[in-house]
Design a protein around this motif. Structure first.
Motif: not given
Length: 135
Positions: A106-135
């Motif tokens: 857990x985290x209360x701040x990924x830095x997506x906005x507060x970190x400034x600049x580019x962030x994968x937390x802000x620009x990612x398309x999908x989240x997968x759980x376990x061993x699942x991967x995007x098709x």
């Protein structure tokens, strides 16, 4: 002087150890249920936008208002027994894993906005759980 340094080091070790013992368990963080992955659009576990109980599935972040052009994932709690991975793609054929949330993480701040600049937390398309991967 040496005795004072040793005493201070001992006090510091006890203080740090006490902090670790008193840390809140992930299940108590952010109001996230004990069997869910929770993603928030704001820091400090505000604006809950996504929950999942599945241990092997993928989800489009845009369906929950957390992809390109938004604030993204700003805080999270993973109370699932499996990891969660964030993914990004430019053409739906080539996917790139850019971050992993460990079970119990857990985290209360990924830095997506507060970190400034580019962030994968802000620009990612999908989240997968376990061993699942995007098709």
């Amino acid at each position: 002087m040496k005795r004072i340094g040793t005493t201070l080091a001992g006090i510091l070790a006890l203080a740090v150890g006490g902090t670790l013992v008193n840390a809140a368990p992930a299940a108590a963080v952010g109001g996230c249920p004990s069997d869910k992955l929770c993603l928030y659009r704001s820091t400090e576990y505000r604006t809950l936008a996504f929950t999942a109980a599945s241990t092997e599935a993928c989800f489009w972040l845009s369906d929950y208002g957390m992809s390109h052009g938004t604030n993204g994932i700003n805080s999270y709690v993973n109370n699932l027994p499996v990891k969660a991975t964030i993914w990004q793609t430019a053409d739906l054929n080539n996917w790139y894993a850019h971050g992993t949330i460990r079970p119990g993480g857990y985290t209360s701040d990924t830095g997506a906005v507060t970190g400034g600049g580019f962030s994968w937390w802000k620009e990612s398309d999908m989240i997968c759980t376990g061993s699942a991967v995007p098709d």
